[in-house]
Design an enzyme around this catalytic site. Structure first.
Site, PDB file in Angstrom:
ATOM      1  N   GLU A  82     -11.329   0.706  -2.962  1.00  0.00           N
ATOM      2  CA  GLU A  82     -11.567   0.361  -1.564  1.00  0.00           C
ATOM      3  C   GLU A  82     -12.150   1.539  -0.794  1.00  0.00           C
ATOM      4  OE1 GLU A  82      -8.021  -1.161   0.260  1.00  0.00           O
ATOM      5  OE2 GLU A  82      -8.968  -1.390   2.217  1.00  0.00           O
ATOM      6  N   SER A 102       0.853  -1.177   0.000  1.00  0.00           N
ATOM      7  CA  SER A 102       0.000   0.000   0.000  1.00  0.00           C
ATOM      8  C   SER A 102       0.893   1.232   0.000  1.00  0.00           C
ATOM      9  CB  SER A 102      -0.867  -0.060   1.267  1.00  0.00           C
ATOM     10  OG  SER A 102      -1.520   1.159   1.485  1.00  0.00           O
ATOM     11  N   ASP A 126     -13.639  -1.825   3.791  1.00  0.00           N
ATOM     12  CA  ASP A 126     -12.673  -1.991   4.886  1.00  0.00           C
ATOM     13  C   ASP A 126     -13.314  -1.443   6.160  1.00  0.00           C
ATOM     14  OD1 ASP A 126     -10.567  -1.814   6.674  1.00  0.00           O
ATOM     15  OD2 ASP A 126      -9.320  -0.506   5.454  1.00  0.00           O
ATOM     16  N   LYS A 174      -9.364  -7.120   8.268  1.00  0.00           N
ATOM     17  CA  LYS A 174      -8.313  -6.770   9.228  1.00  0.00           C
ATOM     18  C   LYS A 174      -8.762  -7.358  10.556  1.00  0.00           C
ATOM     19  CE  LYS A 174      -6.926  -2.379   7.187  1.00  0.00           C
ATOM     20  NZ  LYS A 174      -7.222  -0.931   7.181  1.00  0.00           N
ATOM     21  N   ASP A 214      -7.378   3.064  -2.683  1.00  0.00           N
ATOM     22  CA  ASP A 214      -8.034   3.075  -1.367  1.00  0.00           C
ATOM     23  C   ASP A 214      -8.273   4.522  -0.969  1.00  0.00           C
ATOM     24  OD1 ASP A 214      -8.908   2.753   1.211  1.00  0.00           O
ATOM     25  OD2 ASP A 214      -7.067   1.832   1.969  1.00  0.00           O
ATOM     26  N   LYS A 226      -3.105   4.987  -2.250  1.00  0.00           N
ATOM     27  CA  LYS A 226      -4.023   5.802  -1.458  1.00  0.00           C
ATOM     28  C   LYS A 226      -4.448   6.984  -2.318  1.00  0.00           C
ATOM     29  CE  LYS A 226      -3.898   3.699   2.505  1.00  0.00           C
ATOM     30  NZ  LYS A 226      -5.125   3.207   3.140  1.00  0.00           N
ATOM     31  N   GLY A 234      -3.865  -4.458   6.364  1.00  0.00           N
ATOM     32  CA  GLY A 234      -2.772  -4.196   7.308  1.00  0.00           C
ATOM     33  C   GLY A 234      -2.973  -2.844   7.949  1.00  0.00           C
ATOM     34  N   LYS A 252      -1.333  -0.941  -4.272  1.00  0.00           N
ATOM     35  CA  LYS A 252      -2.534  -0.179  -3.883  1.00  0.00           C
ATOM     36  C   LYS A 252      -2.111   1.261  -3.645  1.00  0.00           C
ATOM     37  CE  LYS A 252      -4.786  -0.031   0.645  1.00  0.00           C
ATOM     38  NZ  LYS A 252      -5.453  -0.852   1.670  1.00  0.00           N
TER      39      LYS A 252
HETATM   40  O1  NPG Z   1       0.476  -2.619   4.910  1.00  0.00           O
HETATM   41  O2  NPG Z   1       0.045  -2.465   7.033  1.00  0.00           O
HETATM   42  C1  NPG Z   1      -0.040  -2.036   5.874  1.00  0.00           C
HETATM   43  C2  NPG Z   1      -0.773  -0.766   5.615  1.00  0.00           C
HETATM   44  C3  NPG Z   1      -1.884  -0.918   4.650  1.00  0.00           C
HETATM   45  O3  NPG Z   1      -2.797   1.043   3.747  1.00  0.00           O
HETATM   46  C4  NPG Z   1      -2.737   0.293   4.671  1.00  0.00           C
HETATM   47  N1  NPG Z   1      -3.394   0.494   5.784  1.00  0.00           N
HETATM   48  O4  NPG Z   1      -6.385   2.272   5.401  1.00  0.00           O
HETATM   49  O5  NPG Z   1      -5.881   0.202   5.203  1.00  0.00           O
HETATM   50  C5  NPG Z   1      -5.587   1.347   5.513  1.00  0.00           C
HETATM   51  C6  NPG Z   1      -4.198   1.642   5.996  1.00  0.00           C
HETATM   52  C7  NPG Z   1      -4.081   2.035   7.420  1.00  0.00           C
HETATM   53  C8  NPG Z   1      -2.845   2.181   7.975  1.00  0.00           C
HETATM   54  C9  NPG Z   1      -5.162   2.247   8.211  1.00  0.00           C
HETATM   55  C10 NPG Z   1      -2.694   2.549   9.309  1.00  0.00           C
HETATM   56  C11 NPG Z   1      -4.998   2.616   9.530  1.00  0.00           C
HETATM   57  C12 NPG Z   1      -3.784   2.760  10.078  1.00  0.00           C
END
Ligand code: NPG
Length: 370
Positions: free
Chosen positions: A214, A136, A239, A263, A189, A164, A291, A162
Site C-alpha cells: 500500500e 493494521s 491510499d 477512506k 503499508d 506498517k 481506517g 497489515k
Molecule cells: O484501523 O483505523 C485504523 C488504522 C488503519 O493504519 C491505519 N491507518 O495510513 O492508513 C493509514 C493509517 C492512519 C492512521 C493514517 C491514522 C492516518 C491517521
C-alpha cells in the site's frame, strides 16, 4: 430537504491502548474534531479524520477547525434548506480540504437519515450486515514484539494483517511474520516513505505472497507508482493518492494500482466514497475500507460503507478495543470469525454517550444559524 439550525464543533481526546507508529510519526492519543448538526427534527454526527499534525495529509485538526468554522459552516447556514447531496456544491468555493468537508457532509447525511428513520447502510446500498475485518499494526519496537502482536490479533479473529513499514524496517520484519504464518492474508503499508530507487526492496517483498503493497511512493506521483507496478508482481494499492473518484479513475487508467483503499474521510465524505467504489467496481478493481483510528462515530460510518458489494477485501475496520479502553459510543466488536456487525439503526446507528463525550472534550463551540 432539511434545515440546519446549529453546528456544534468539538475537539475530543482519547488515549490509545498502545502507541501507533507509522513512517510519518507516532500517536499516543487520538485527538479529533466531531461535529454535531441539529435540524428542526433530528441531529447528526460527523467525525473529522484529520490528526494533530499535517503528517498524513496537508489537513490537520487546527486547520480543519478553522476551515469548518470560517468557511464551511457559514456556507451551510447561507444555503437555507439543504439535501445531503447539495453540500459538495455548496463547498465548491473552498478548494481541497476534503477531510473538513467530509465532517459536515457526513453529519448532515446522518441527520437527514435520522429524520427518515433510515440506516446509513441501507441508504448507501449495503448488501451485507457483517463485514470482514483486518487490523493494521504500527511499526513495532522489535521483530519479537511484532510477532507477539500478530499472534494476538490472529487469536482475536482478524482476517488480514497489515504491517506498517518504513525504509530499514521492512523485508526482515515481513519475512519473520510470513515464516511464522505461512497462510494468512498479509499486506504492508509504507505511507509514501519510499522512492523508485528502492525497487529492490519491493522486488524482495514479492517473495512473501503479499496481498498488496500500500502507498509505497509519494502521494502525488501516480506515474511513478505505475512504473513500480510494472516492475513488481505484488498488487499495489493506493491510499493517500486517491482523494476523489477522478483520482481513482486516473490511477487505474495509468496502471498505478490494482487495488484501492477507500477512506470516506479522505475523499470528502460518504457520497464521494460511494462514487470511488462505483468507479473501481466498473473498472474491475477490488476495494477495501481504510481506517484513520476513528472513534465509534467514524467507525460506524466506515462499517456502513464497507458493506457495499465492491468491498471484497477485509478492511481496517477493527474493533473499538484495538484502539480505546473506552470508546465514545457503544463499542464496535469483532466476532471470533473476524467479522463486525454493520449498524442498523437510523443514520450511523449510534452516537456518543453524553458523559463520556463530556469527559473527553478538550474544546467545544456552538455555531447557530444567524
Ligand atoms: O484501523 O483505523 C485504523 C488504522 C488503519 O493504519 C491505519 N491507518 O495510513 O492508513 C493509514 C493509517 C492512519 C492512521 C493514517 C491514522 C492516518 C491517521
Amino acid at each position: 430537504m432539511t434545515r440546519i439550525r446549529s453546528v456544534e464543533l468539538r475537539v475530543v481526546g482519547l488515549p490509545l491502548v498502545r502507541p501507533f507508529r507509522t513512517s510519518f510519526g507516532e500517536e499516543t492519543e487520538k485527538v479529533c474534531i466531531l461535529a454535531r448538526v441539529e435540524t428542526d427534527d433530528a441531529w447528526g454526527w460527523g467525525e473529522c479524520v484529520t490528526g494533530v499534525d499535517p503528517g498524513f495529509s496537508e489537513e490537520f485538526n487546527e486547520g480543519a477547525w478553522l476551515v469548518l468554522r470560517e468557511f464551511l459552516v457559514p456556507a451551510l447556514f447561507a444555503a437555507g434548506d439543504v439535501a445531503p447531496g447539495d453540500l459538495e456544491g455548496l463547498f465548491a468555493g473552498v478548494r481541497g480540504n476534503p477531510m473538513a468537508k467530509a465532517t459536515l457532509v457526513n453529519a448532515v447525511l446522518d441527520a437527514w437519515l435520522r429524520e427518515r428513520g433510515e440506516s446509513l447502510a441501507s441508504f448507501l446500498g449495503a448488501e451485507r450486515d457483517r463485514v470482514a475485518c483486518g487490523v493494521s499494526i504500527g511499526i513495532a519496537a522489535s521483530t519479537d514484539r511484532l510477532l507477539e502482536q500478530v499472534d494476538g490479533y490472529l487469536a482475536e479473529g482478524y482476517q488480514r494483517i497489515k504491517l506498517k513499514i518504513q525504509p530499514g524496517t521492512d523485508v526482515e520484519r515481513v519475512a519473520a511474520v510470513r515464516a511464522a504464518n505461512p497462510d494468512i492474508l498479509l499486506s504492508v503499508d509504507a505511507n509514501a516513505a519510499y522512492s523508485l530507487e528502492d525497487v529492490d526492496t519491493f522486488l524482495a517483498l514479492d517473495a512473501f505472497g503479499l496481498l498488496m503493497v500500500e502507498q509505497p511512493l509519494h502521494h502525488e506521483d501516480l506515474v511513478q507508482h505505475a512504473t513500480l507496478q510494472r516492475q513488481i508482481e505484488t498488487d499495489l494499492c493506493l491510499d493517500e493518492s486517491i482523494r476523489s473518484a477522478a483520482d481513482a479513475r486516473a490511477a487505474i487508467e495509468l496502471g498505478a494500482c490494482r487495488i484501492v483503499n477507500i477512506k470516506q474521510g479522505r475523499v470528502g465524505g460518504l457520497l464521494e466514497a460511494v462514487r470511488v467504489h462505483d468507479a473501481c467496481r466498473a473498472l474491475g478493481l477490488p476495494v477495501w475500507c481504510g481506517g484513520m483510528l476513528e472513534t465509534g462515530v467514524g467507525r460506524a460510518a466506515n462499517l456502513a460503507l464497507a458493506a457495499l458489494p465492491g468491498f471484497t477485501l477485509p478492511g481496517d475496520t477493527s474493533a473499538s478495543s484495538r484502539y480505546f479502553t473506552e470508546d465514545l459510543t457503544e463499542p464496535h466488536v469483532v466476532a471470533r470469525d473476524g467479522t463486525m456487525a454493520v449498524p442498523q439503526g437510523p443514520g450511523i446507528g449510534g452516537e456518543p454517550h453524553p458523559e463520556r463525550l463530556e469527559a473527553c472534550t478538550l474544546r467545544a463551540e456552538r455555531l447557530d444559524r444567524p
